[in-house]
Design a protein around this motif. Structure first.
Motif, PDB file in Angstrom:
ATOM      1  N   LEU A 144      -7.412   7.557  -1.394  1.00 11.68           N
ATOM      2  CA  LEU A 144      -7.692   6.527  -2.395  1.00 11.68           C
ATOM      3  C   LEU A 144      -6.414   5.905  -2.975  1.00 11.68           C
ATOM      4  CD1 LEU A 144      -9.829   5.071  -4.024  1.00 11.68           C
ATOM      5  CD2 LEU A 144      -9.710   6.896  -5.704  1.00 11.68           C
ATOM      6  N   GLY A 145      -5.392   6.752  -3.251  1.00  9.16           N
ATOM      7  CA  GLY A 145      -4.184   6.258  -3.926  1.00  9.16           C
ATOM      8  C   GLY A 145      -3.517   5.102  -3.174  1.00  9.16           C
ATOM      9  N   PRO A 146      -3.111   5.317  -1.917  1.00  7.30           N
ATOM     10  CA  PRO A 146      -2.463   4.222  -1.172  1.00  7.30           C
ATOM     11  C   PRO A 146      -3.374   3.003  -1.004  1.00  7.30           C
ATOM     12  CG  PRO A 146      -2.184   6.300  -0.022  1.00  7.30           C
ATOM     13  CD  PRO A 146      -3.112   6.562  -1.153  1.00  7.30           C
ATOM     14  N   LEU A 147      -4.688   3.267  -0.930  1.00  9.81           N
ATOM     15  CA  LEU A 147      -5.634   2.155  -0.758  1.00  9.81           C
ATOM     16  C   LEU A 147      -5.649   1.253  -1.994  1.00  9.81           C
ATOM     17  CD1 LEU A 147      -7.590   1.318   1.424  1.00  9.81           C
ATOM     18  CD2 LEU A 147      -9.374   2.594   0.264  1.00  9.81           C
ATOM     19  N   LEU A 148      -5.696   1.889  -3.179  1.00  9.25           N
ATOM     20  CA  LEU A 148      -5.705   1.108  -4.414  1.00  9.25           C
ATOM     21  C   LEU A 148      -4.366   0.391  -4.599  1.00  9.25           C
ATOM     22  CD1 LEU A 148      -7.608   3.436  -6.890  1.00  9.25           C
ATOM     23  CD2 LEU A 148      -8.434   1.406  -5.728  1.00  9.25           C
TER      24      LEU A 148
ATOM     25  N   GLU B 123      12.767  -5.764   9.305  1.00  6.78           N
ATOM     26  CA  GLU B 123      11.916  -4.609   9.601  1.00  6.78           C
ATOM     27  C   GLU B 123      11.681  -3.873   8.288  1.00  6.78           C
ATOM     28  OE1 GLU B 123      13.836  -2.332  12.609  1.00  6.78           O
ATOM     29  OE2 GLU B 123      13.178  -3.665  14.210  1.00  6.78           O
ATOM     30  N   LEU B 124      10.425  -3.696   7.934  1.00  8.70           N
ATOM     31  CA  LEU B 124      10.093  -3.004   6.693  1.00  8.70           C
ATOM     32  C   LEU B 124       9.210  -1.808   7.013  1.00  8.70           C
ATOM     33  CD1 LEU B 124       9.264  -5.861   4.155  1.00  8.70           C
ATOM     34  CD2 LEU B 124      11.323  -4.488   4.292  1.00  8.70           C
ATOM     35  N   PRO B 125       9.368  -0.719   6.257  1.00 10.72           N
ATOM     36  CA  PRO B 125       8.536   0.460   6.532  1.00 10.72           C
ATOM     37  C   PRO B 125       7.060   0.170   6.284  1.00 10.72           C
ATOM     38  CG  PRO B 125       9.845   0.755   4.539  1.00 10.72           C
ATOM     39  CD  PRO B 125      10.330  -0.494   5.184  1.00 10.72           C
ATOM     40  N   ALA B 126       6.223   0.730   7.147  1.00  6.50           N
ATOM     41  CA  ALA B 126       4.771   0.536   7.035  1.00  6.50           C
ATOM     42  C   ALA B 126       4.094   1.871   6.748  1.00  6.50           C
ATOM     43  CB  ALA B 126       4.232  -0.045   8.342  1.00  6.50           C
ATOM     44  N   SER B 127       2.847   1.798   6.307  1.00  9.22           N
ATOM     45  CA  SER B 127       2.066   3.025   6.125  1.00  9.22           C
ATOM     46  C   SER B 127       1.659   3.558   7.494  1.00  9.22           C
ATOM     47  CB  SER B 127       0.818   2.726   5.299  1.00  9.22           C
ATOM     48  OG  SER B 127       1.183   2.234   4.051  1.00  9.22           O
ATOM     49  N   ALA B 128       1.133   4.762   7.491  1.00  9.12           N
ATOM     50  CA  ALA B 128       0.707   5.376   8.760  1.00  9.12           C
ATOM     51  C   ALA B 128      -0.393   4.534   9.396  1.00  9.12           C
ATOM     52  CB  ALA B 128       0.203   6.779   8.498  1.00  9.12           C
ATOM     53  N   PRO B 129      -0.297   4.261  10.702  1.00  9.44           N
ATOM     54  CA  PRO B 129      -1.306   3.414  11.362  1.00  9.44           C
ATOM     55  C   PRO B 129      -2.724   3.976  11.274  1.00  9.44           C
ATOM     56  CG  PRO B 129       0.615   3.657  12.747  1.00  9.44           C
ATOM     57  CD  PRO B 129       0.813   4.586  11.599  1.00  9.44           C
ATOM     58  N   SER B 130      -2.852   5.285  10.983  1.00 10.62           N
ATOM     59  CA  SER B 130      -4.210   5.843  10.862  1.00 10.62           C
ATOM     60  C   SER B 130      -4.912   5.310   9.610  1.00 10.62           C
ATOM     61  CB  SER B 130      -4.139   7.365  10.823  1.00 10.62           C
ATOM     62  OG  SER B 130      -3.348   7.770   9.724  1.00 10.62           O
ATOM     63  N   GLN B 131      -4.137   4.862   8.616  1.00  9.80           N
ATOM     64  CA  GLN B 131      -4.750   4.300   7.397  1.00  9.80           C
ATOM     65  C   GLN B 131      -5.027   2.816   7.642  1.00  9.80           C
ATOM     66  OE1 GLN B 131      -2.277   5.170   4.011  1.00  9.80           O
ATOM     67  NE2 GLN B 131      -1.977   7.281   4.621  1.00  9.80           N
TER      68      GLN B 131
END
Lengths: 116, 146
Positions: free
Chosen positions: B46-50, B82-90
């Motif tokens: 939930l945290g990263p999603l919000l 190039e910027l860091p991204a969240s894990a592709p599974s999310q």
């Protein structure tokens, strides 16, 4: 009937015109570079100003003009912002070659070659 | 939590499409939101999603600011970042991050790739040149190519 109501209606009409005009301005500003030179991605940046942000301003102007239709206008606004943006991403992404494309080998002649 | 958000989004779309807030219509909307196929995969935290949702909302006024800067900015320069991204599974978080970055006219996401095992966004940036570098001699500005 509140005495403020006509004033609010007049103000909303003026703000609506302002938003429609600003949206039209963004449309022209973002569309004009398509006719000029410059890089593909540079033109895509500017197109996003016109087709997403300009159109969103126009929808906000329409929302003030016909508030009774707010559910459909809100749906249009949501769809416009999400899908125009994602479409811009798809166009930008497709402009690049695949990262690990195998070397192309011509295994079979084209149909037009065979006919010769 | 992704399931709940997905259902709420479907219900919102149903309500906006039908423009009918009667109980029967909302029940039909809830039934449709539950019955339509849902994406399978790992649970979405939930945290990263919000946080990503907030970023996407903040990107809307920011986009207008950047559009004004582009309109009044004069000459522009292009850069690849190039910027860091969240894990592709999310997947939902990635979708919202791509939306937030691409909505702003300065930046376009070109793709998601991995560098040293870490996911990154490849980004194309177009922004007005800083005023002090506009008078720089030819050849000192970053080149642009497609």
């Amino acid at each position: 009937m509140s005495p403020l109501l006509p004033a609010i209606q007049a103000l909303s009409g003026h703000v609506s015109l302002l938003l429609l005009g600003a949206g039209l301005l963004l449309w022209f500003w973002g569309t004009w570079p398509l006719l000029e030179g410059g890089s593909y991605l540079g033109r895509l940046h500017k197109l996003s100003v016109s087709d997403t942000l300009g159109s969103a301003l126009m929808l906000l102007g329409l929302l003030l003009r016909i508030p009774g239709q707010w559910p459909l206008l809100a749906l249009a606004l949501l769809g416009l912002i999400v899908w125009n943006t994602i479409f811009g991403y798809v166009l930008a992404s497709c402009s690049l070659p695949p990262p690990h494309e195998p070397p192309r080998e011509r295994t079979a002649p084209h149909r037009s070659d065979r006919s010769r | 939590m992704g399931f709940l958000l997905s259902c709420l989004l479907r219900l919102l779309l149903w309500y906006l499409l039908t423009a009918d807030s009667s109980a029967v219509n909302l029940l039909i909307g809830v039934a449709l939101a539950l019955l339509l196929p849902h994406a399978e995969g790992p649970r979405q935290p939930l945290g990263p999603l919000l946080r990503a949702l907030w970023q996407a909302l903040v990107a809307v006024p920011q986009a207008y600011g950047e559009a004004l800067a582009l309109i009044g900015g004069g000459r522009e320069q292009e850069r690849w970042l190039e910027l860091p991204a969240s894990a592709p599974s999310q997947r939902l978080v990635i979708f919202l991050e791509v939306l937030a970055i691409t909505l702003t006219p300065f930046t376009l996401v070109l793709g998601l790739s991995r560098v040293d095992g870490r996911p990154i966004y490849r980004i194309h940036q177009l922004r007005p040149m800083p005023r002090h570098s506009r008078t720089a001699p030819k050849g000192t500005t970053p080149s642009s190519e497609d």
